[in-house]
Design a protein around this motif. Structure first.
Motif, PDB file in Angstrom:
ATOM      1  N   ALA A 185     -41.939  26.760  38.810  1.00 43.95           N
ATOM      2  CA  ALA A 185     -41.220  27.789  39.552  1.00 43.95           C
ATOM      3  C   ALA A 185     -40.028  27.142  40.240  1.00 43.95           C
ATOM      4  N   GLY A 186     -39.056  27.954  40.622  1.00 44.40           N
ATOM      5  CA  GLY A 186     -37.929  27.448  41.393  1.00 44.40           C
ATOM      6  C   GLY A 186     -36.693  27.110  40.592  1.00 44.40           C
ATOM      7  N   GLY A 187     -36.781  27.189  39.265  1.00 36.01           N
ATOM      8  CA  GLY A 187     -35.589  27.023  38.455  1.00 36.01           C
ATOM      9  C   GLY A 187     -35.222  25.611  38.066  1.00 36.01           C
ATOM     10  N   ALA A 188     -36.005  24.608  38.484  1.00 31.99           N
ATOM     11  CA  ALA A 188     -35.698  23.215  38.133  1.00 31.99           C
ATOM     12  C   ALA A 188     -36.950  22.382  38.303  1.00 31.99           C
ATOM     13  N   LEU A 189     -37.013  21.271  37.571  1.00 33.96           N
ATOM     14  CA  LEU A 189     -38.155  20.368  37.714  1.00 33.96           C
ATOM     15  C   LEU A 189     -38.223  19.793  39.121  1.00 33.96           C
ATOM     16  N   SER A 190     -37.063  19.536  39.726  1.00 35.77           N
ATOM     17  CA  SER A 190     -37.060  18.998  41.091  1.00 35.77           C
ATOM     18  C   SER A 190     -37.661  19.999  42.072  1.00 35.77           C
ATOM     19  N   ALA A 191     -37.405  21.305  41.872  1.00 33.62           N
ATOM     20  CA  ALA A 191     -38.007  22.328  42.731  1.00 33.62           C
ATOM     21  C   ALA A 191     -39.516  22.358  42.563  1.00 33.62           C
ATOM     22  N   CYS A 192     -39.995  22.166  41.337  1.00 33.46           N
ATOM     23  CA  CYS A 192     -41.443  22.113  41.099  1.00 33.46           C
ATOM     24  C   CYS A 192     -42.061  20.932  41.835  1.00 33.46           C
ATOM     25  N   ASP A 222     -30.574  28.089  29.379  1.00 33.43           N
ATOM     26  CA  ASP A 222     -30.995  27.317  30.540  1.00 33.43           C
ATOM     27  C   ASP A 222     -32.141  26.383  30.144  1.00 33.43           C
ATOM     28  N   PRO A 223     -31.999  25.079  30.332  1.00 38.08           N
ATOM     29  CA  PRO A 223     -33.042  24.142  29.892  1.00 38.08           C
ATOM     30  C   PRO A 223     -34.394  24.418  30.532  1.00 38.08           C
ATOM     31  N   PHE A 224     -34.422  24.598  31.849  1.00 35.30           N
ATOM     32  CA  PHE A 224     -35.701  24.825  32.525  1.00 35.30           C
ATOM     33  C   PHE A 224     -36.374  26.097  32.016  1.00 35.30           C
ATOM     34  N   GLY A 225     -35.577  27.128  31.748  1.00 35.09           N
ATOM     35  CA  GLY A 225     -36.136  28.384  31.254  1.00 35.09           C
ATOM     36  C   GLY A 225     -36.796  28.254  29.904  1.00 35.09           C
ATOM     37  N   GLN A 226     -36.427  27.222  29.146  1.00 32.68           N
ATOM     38  CA  GLN A 226     -37.005  27.048  27.814  1.00 32.68           C
ATOM     39  C   GLN A 226     -38.363  26.345  27.849  1.00 32.68           C
ATOM     40  N   ILE A 227     -38.791  25.934  29.026  1.00 30.11           N
ATOM     41  CA  ILE A 227     -40.161  25.433  29.161  1.00 30.11           C
ATOM     42  C   ILE A 227     -41.121  26.616  29.246  1.00 30.11           C
ATOM     43  N   GLY A 228     -40.665  27.680  29.874  1.00 29.54           N
ATOM     44  CA  GLY A 228     -41.492  28.878  29.978  1.00 29.54           C
ATOM     45  C   GLY A 228     -42.570  28.750  31.039  1.00 29.54           C
ATOM     46  N   GLU A 229     -43.532  29.649  30.979  1.00 34.17           N
ATOM     47  CA  GLU A 229     -44.639  29.631  31.926  1.00 34.17           C
ATOM     48  C   GLU A 229     -45.477  28.377  31.712  1.00 34.17           C
ATOM     49  N   GLY A 230     -45.858  27.733  32.812  1.00 34.28           N
ATOM     50  CA  GLY A 230     -46.645  26.509  32.665  1.00 34.28           C
ATOM     51  C   GLY A 230     -46.892  25.845  33.996  1.00 34.28           C
ATOM     52  N   TYR A 231     -47.045  24.516  33.976  1.00 37.03           N
ATOM     53  CA  TYR A 231     -47.379  23.803  35.205  1.00 37.03           C
ATOM     54  C   TYR A 231     -46.825  22.382  35.160  1.00 37.03           C
ATOM     55  N   LEU A 232     -46.699  21.811  36.348  1.00 41.69           N
ATOM     56  CA  LEU A 232     -46.386  20.392  36.532  1.00 41.69           C
ATOM     57  C   LEU A 232     -47.639  19.708  37.044  1.00 41.69           C
ATOM     58  N   ALA A 233     -48.037  18.638  36.385  1.00 40.12           N
ATOM     59  CA  ALA A 233     -49.206  17.863  36.819  1.00 40.12           C
ATOM     60  C   ALA A 233     -48.745  16.484  37.282  1.00 40.12           C
TER      61      ALA A 233
END
Length: 337
Positions: free
Chosen positions: A146-153, A116-127
């Motif tokens: 969180a939420g499983g996708a960048l769009s959810a973040c 899963d692409p999003f899962g390979q980012i791991g724990e972190g944040y969107l700024a």
């Protein structure tokens, strides 16, 4: 022959308003700009997909803000994909194009192509960072991944930081058309409602108690928002990506009963602002001793732009706050005198 709808709407953001539900939105379609972004690098497909997603998000978000200069999105994680970064530059003239650039940093040894692409980012944040230019203070807001996708973040960011109910519906991937080479295409819709009254603090229904768009509204606003979202959920992947369905046709197909009203479309292009002068400025904080540690065996200091791949080579004696030469190589004392 290129379809008329593709000529009209590729690399474009179309702002709109749904008058019945008091919801504003944007439809975006990226084609050539994604190719221009990705051809600067040699990313694996899993990384290219995330770059396409965050570039599309950036185009949609950048066009919603009263932006005078630059919007930046940055994702940082502890997984194999460490950084995703974009910059969106507002149009410099009325009717001119906005510009986007993007890049990624990743660990090839840890990357899993089939995971899963999003899962390979791991724990972190969107700024989310907004720079309105000289004489203003930059703004930065952050939200956990969180939420499983960048769009959810991004939806969580708007709910938590801006208290604006926001939804994204995105599609992206490699597209093959008859007689043409395979290329990346992306399309998406952003919906956003402006609440009529302040929102009281409450527990969110998202991951870890984070607010989601559905947690914010109540009463008639909630009904209008729910109705618009139900319609958005009917959109199909190929309608978003195109190129056979024009953006205005898609808007009418989805939201005809909500009385859509469109505004002037904004073209989007790839654009990088790097230059030798900007690199010199970034190196001006270093001493001559620091610069000696950066100097190559050939006696130069080099720098590469992460976004466009431009390669810069400098004489170390022209750099830093202890420079003894001007950029053109002449002695600094001569210019100062």
């Amino acid at each position: 022959m290129t379809p008329l709808s593709q000529i009209a709407w590729d690399d474009t953001v179309l702002p709109f308003q749904l008058d019945r539900s008091d919801v504003r939105g944007r439809i975006a379609r990226l084609d050539g700009v994604l190719e221009d972004v990705l051809r600067q690098h040699d990313y694996p497909a899993v990384v290219e997909g995330l770059v396409a997603e965050i570039a599309l998000l950036t185009a949609l978000i950048g066009q919603t803000m009263k932006l005078r200069w630059k919007l930046s999105l940055q994702v940082r994680g502890k997984g194999p994909i460490r950084i995703l970064a974009t910059d969106y530059y507002a149009p410099e003239t009325e009717g001119g194009p906005a510009r986007i650039r993007a890049w990624a940093s990743f660990d090839p040894a840890r990357l899993e192509e089939d995971a899963d692409p999003f899962g390979q980012i791991g724990e972190g944040y969107l700024a989310v960072m907004i720079d309105q230019g000289e004489g203003t203070l930059p703004y930065q807001g952050m939200t956990p991944l969180a939420g499983g996708a960048l769009s959810a973040c991004a939806e969580t960011y708007f709910a938590q930081s801006e208290q604006l109910p926001t939804r994204f519906q995105l599609a992206y991937g490699r597209s093959t058309e008859a007689g043409q080479a395979e290329r990346w295409r992306a399309g998406g819709v952003m919906l956003q409602m402006m609440p009529s009254s302040p929102i009281a603090a409450r527990e969110g229904s998202g991951e870890g108690g984070l607010l989601r768009h559905a947690d914010i509204l109540a009463g008639a606003e909630d009904e209008n928002w729910t109705r618009a979202n139900v319609l958005l959920d009917t959109v199909e992947t190929m309608e978003l990506i195109g190129p056979s369905v024009g953006l205005t046709n898609l808007l009418v197909r989805l939201f005809n009963e909500e009385v859509p009203r469109v505004y002037d479309p904004v073209p989007v292009r790839f654009g990088c602002t790097c230059s030798a002068d900007r690199v010199r400025t970034s190196l001006s904080i270093y001493s001559a001793r620091d610069l000696r540690h950066m100097t190559t065996a050939e006696g130069t200091v080099t720098a590469d732009c992460q976004f466009c791949g431009a390669h810069y080579v400098f004489d170390p004696l022209t750099l830093g706050f202890e420079a003894v030469k001007n950029p053109d190589g002449s002695p600094k004392e001569a210019a100062d005198g």
